[in-house]
Each structure stands twice: as C-alpha cells, then as structure tokens.
Design a protein around this motif. Structure first.
Motif, mmCIF file in Angstrom:
data_model
loop_
_atom_site.group_PDB
_atom_site.id
_atom_site.type_symbol
_atom_site.label_atom_id
_atom_site.label_comp_id
_atom_site.label_asym_id
_atom_site.label_seq_id
_atom_site.Cartn_x
_atom_site.Cartn_y
_atom_site.Cartn_z
ATOM 1 N N VAL A 21 1.059 -1.303 0.131
ATOM 2 C CA VAL A 21 -0.017 -0.175 -0.018
ATOM 3 C C VAL A 21 0.868 1.263 -0.129
ATOM 4 O O VAL A 21 1.575 1.446 1.141
ATOM 5 N N ALA A 23 1.092 4.296 1.051
ATOM 6 C CA ALA A 23 0.308 5.408 1.920
ATOM 7 C C ALA A 23 0.800 6.905 1.594
ATOM 8 O O ALA A 23 -0.009 7.716 1.849
ATOM 9 N N SER A 43 -10.594 9.416 5.026
ATOM 10 C CA SER A 43 -9.994 8.200 5.726
ATOM 11 C C SER A 43 -9.052 7.409 4.885
ATOM 12 O O SER A 43 -9.715 7.161 3.758
ATOM 13 N N GLY A 46 -3.600 8.841 4.384
ATOM 14 C CA GLY A 46 -2.148 9.098 4.532
ATOM 15 C C GLY A 46 -2.087 10.010 5.799
ATOM 16 O O GLY A 46 -0.760 10.190 6.078
ATOM 17 N N THR A 49 -0.138 8.532 8.962
ATOM 18 C CA THR A 49 1.004 7.967 8.519
ATOM 19 C C THR A 49 1.986 9.156 8.414
ATOM 20 O O THR A 49 3.141 9.122 8.783
HETATM 21 P P1 ADP Z 1 -5.515 8.281 7.456
HETATM 22 O O1 ADP Z 1 -4.826 8.733 8.784
HETATM 23 O O2 ADP Z 1 -5.604 9.239 6.469
HETATM 24 O O3 ADP Z 1 -6.888 7.532 7.645
HETATM 25 P P2 ADP Z 1 -3.518 6.484 7.262
HETATM 26 O O4 ADP Z 1 -2.186 7.176 7.356
HETATM 27 O O5 ADP Z 1 -3.860 5.718 8.602
HETATM 28 O O6 ADP Z 1 -4.684 7.222 6.665
HETATM 29 O O7 ADP Z 1 -3.487 5.338 6.027
HETATM 30 C C1 ADP Z 1 -3.147 5.327 4.964
HETATM 31 C C2 ADP Z 1 -3.039 3.959 4.139
HETATM 32 O O8 ADP Z 1 -2.021 3.343 4.652
HETATM 33 C C3 ADP Z 1 -4.407 3.211 4.277
HETATM 34 O O9 ADP Z 1 -4.438 2.477 2.989
HETATM 35 C C4 ADP Z 1 -4.012 2.215 5.314
HETATM 36 O O10 ADP Z 1 -4.815 1.189 5.058
HETATM 37 C C5 ADP Z 1 -2.652 1.981 5.075
HETATM 38 N N1 ADP Z 1 -2.101 1.591 6.293
HETATM 39 C C6 ADP Z 1 -1.755 2.224 7.543
HETATM 40 N N2 ADP Z 1 -0.850 1.744 8.503
HETATM 41 C C7 ADP Z 1 -0.526 0.709 7.866
HETATM 42 C C8 ADP Z 1 0.346 -0.621 8.382
HETATM 43 N N3 ADP Z 1 0.816 -0.521 9.460
HETATM 44 N N4 ADP Z 1 0.290 -1.567 7.455
HETATM 45 C C9 ADP Z 1 -0.321 -1.404 6.208
HETATM 46 N N5 ADP Z 1 -0.821 -0.413 5.908
HETATM 47 C C10 ADP Z 1 -1.159 0.494 6.758
#
Ligand code: ADP
Length: 338
Positions: A21, A23, A43, A46, A49
């Motif tokens: 993915v 991100a 949502s 990224g 992240t």
């Molecule tokens: P947001 O905070 O905008 O909701 P995130 O940064 O949490 O988005 O996630 C961005 C993308 O990365 C999403 O597709 C999420 O599923 C993926 N993702 C986030 N953390 C992980 C992880 N530890 N392992 C795999 N994929 C991840």
C-alpha cells in the motif's frame, strides 16, 4: 520551531499475499515557526502515516524530516522533541491527573517543585486546574483530552503534532476546544501540524490547510483561497459545507464547469444556463437545499436557496449563476484550468 518534510514517501509492504500500500507518495510540506497547518483528507488518505513519520513512529522509505535546523529523519521518537496528541489519549488509569501530566518530566529528572509548577501552569492553561487530584476515570472525554494536551505542553516541545484530537468529543465541545487549541497555539507561538478528516475543522483552525488524497498532497493554501480557488475538482468537492456542483462543458465535454451550491440561483425554465427537474427540496435552517436533475450531469445539482426562491418539487426550473462564480477543471485529470 519549523517542521519541514521533503520528498517523504511511505509504502507498507503488507503481509504475504497482500499487495503493498502506497500510503504516501513523495510529499513536501513546511510548517513555519508559529504556524498552524492542518492536513485534511478522507479516511485512508495517509494523514496518520504522515504524522507518525514526523514523530518517528514510522520510518519513511525516502525523504527527510527536519525540526528547526535539525535533520531528525534517523532519530528515535524521544530525541525529536515533538509532542504527538492523538484521538484517544493513553493515560495511566491508576495515577492522579497531576502525575499523568508530569510523568514525562519526572522521568527526565526534573525536580519535584519544578514539575509541580509546570503541571499547575499547564493545567490552568487548559482549565483543568481543579481536576489534578482526580484519576482519569473520574474525568469526561473532553477533560481527558485536555489532560493529554497539558501533558504535551509541559514538555515544551519544539513542535506539536495532533492527530484528530477532537473527533471523540461531541459537536459542541469540539467547537469550543478547537478555539482553545488555536488560542493556545497563538499564545505559545509554536508550530502545530494538526490532522483531521473534517473540512469544517480544517478551515476553522488552519493558517494554511493541506489537502491529502490517496497519499498525494493536492494543494496547500490559506482556508479562504482553498475555498475560492480550489486547484482541482477533488478539492472543490472536498472543501466547503456542500460539494461543488460539476457539470460537463466544452464542445467535446472535455471540460468540467464547477459552481458552488451557494452561488446557484433559480430562473424560469429554459431561461437559465441549464434547466433541470427538481427532485427534492430539503429544509436547511434559514433556507433550503434543492436537488435538481440536470441532463448530462453525473450527479444531481445542488442549489442553496433562500425560502422565497424554493422551487416546487417535480417542476422544471432554470439555474443561473454569475460568470465570476464559475470554476473550470480539466475533464481528463481534474486540474483547475481557469
Ligand atoms: P488516514 O490517517 O488518512 O486515515 P493512514 O495514514 O492511517 O490514513 O493510512 C493510509 C494508508 O496506509 C491506508 O490505506 C492504510 O490502510 C494503510 N496503512 C496504514 N498503516 C498501515 C500498516 N501499519 N500496515 C499496512 N498498511 C497500513
């Protein structure tokens, strides 16, 4: 101190059998000293992240993170001098609020009197001075979030990061606390990078707002500019209380014309710029929101109208607007063309 990230990219290589993915695609972003920048996006875009990379909880695949003059890209979280406040504050349930707030300082070896002074100051700044002797379970959600903010303040970090800190609170409290957060940030004169999925909150808080979609930073601009000159159809639909109406235009339908619902007027049928059939009229406080099916448009056109202009459901109505309220985007990639 400023937060500067350059070319930060992050791909999660999922477990065996799952696709990686992406991100974050290479992202550049700068939060000047004393600036409040909000990152907003749906949502999964990224946002977390990005904050986790800055805080050092996630290693970027590429790019650099700087706090003030220091390149912190390779530093562990504790050495970065940034405080991260998240949605659900993790407090020690058995410790008094005062000890929760002062925990980090005590661990750092600051004297008992000095910790007490800092804790009292931070608690007073956040209006929880009377709760210092209580335990976390004796506090409301809003008060617990204030404890997390006080704990961050006590550290006097070089920069603050906040990840949806208000989303667990009810609407009224959210409104009050976002004003307090902005006041606090101003008074302290610190840089704050704040993440939310709520575009209302983003516009209300940010000196500048950065829109993230699927790991791409689409636009960063002051709130008013983002609303008045969105750089893409995505931003035009994401920012604003209602999504911008998009209609095909150009001879080959290769352009998209955008007009905000609050700029649409009604006109007699066949006398406006377009004509459509009224599907619904929703009461919306001081006016109404008419949903109109316009031939050729992919989605129903929304018009925010004062009550005297409310059209009849089922009627044909013309729709009109001023030239100055028209936005133009490329039909191919959604970018602003005029
Ligand atoms: P947001 O905070 O905008 O909701 P995130 O940064 O949490 O988005 O996630 C961005 C993308 O990365 C999403 O597709 C999420 O599923 C993926 N993702 C986030 N953390 C992980 C992880 N530890 N392992 C795999 N994929 C991840």
């Amino acid at each position: 101190m400023s937060i500067v990230i350059q070319g930060v990219a992050k791909t999660f290589t999922g477990r065996r059998g799952t696709a990686p993915v992406a991100a974050l695609h290479p992202v550049d972003l700068e939060v000047a000293e004393t600036e409040l920048v909000v990152v907003v996006g749906p949502s999964g875009s990224g946002k977390s992240t990005l904050l986790r990379v800055i805080a050092g909880l996630e290693a970027p695949e590429r790019g650099t993170v700087r706090i003030g003059a220091r390149d912190v890209t390779a530093m562990p979280p504790g050495a970065r001098d940034v405080a991260l406040v998240s949605q659900e504050p993790a407090l020690f349930p058995h410790l008094r609020i005062a000890d929760n707030i002062g925990f980090g300082e005590r661990a750092r070896g600051t004297s008992r009197d000095e910790v007490r002074r800092k804790v009292t100051d931070a608690a007073d700044a956040l209006g929880i001075g009377a709760a210092l002797e209580r335990r976390p379970h004796e506090l409301s959600g809003g008060e617990r979030q204030r404890v997390a903010l006080a704990r961050a303040l006590v550290r006097e970090p070089a920069a603050f990061l906040m990840d949806e800190p208000l989303s667990a609170l009810d609407a009224e409290l959210r409104l009050r606390m976002r004003i307090e957060i902005k006041d606090l940030q101003r008074r302290l004169g610190v840089s704050l990078l704040y993440v939310t999925h709520d575009q209302h909150e983003a516009l209300a808080l940010g000196d500048r707002v950065a829109v993230l979609d699927a790991g791409h930073l689409l636009q960063i601009a002051p709130p008013r500019e983002l609303y008045e000159r969105p750089g893409s159809a995505f931003v035009a639909r994401f920012i604003g209380a209602l999504p911008m109406n998009l209609l095909p235009s150009g001879d080959a339908g290769d352009q998209v014309l955008g007009v905000r619902p609050e700029r649409v007027r009604t006109a007699p049928a066949d006398r406006g710029r377009v004509t459509g059939r009224v599907l619904t009229v929703e009461p919306a406080g001081e006016g109404c929101l008419a949903h109109i099916a316009v031939p050729g448009a992919k989605e129903r056109v929304l018009a925010r109208l004062p009550w005297p202009e409310a059209p009849e459901v089922g009627a044909e109505t013309g729709l009109d607007w001023d030239d100055g309220d028209v936005h133009r985007f490329s039909g191919a990639d959604g970018r602003r063309t005029g």
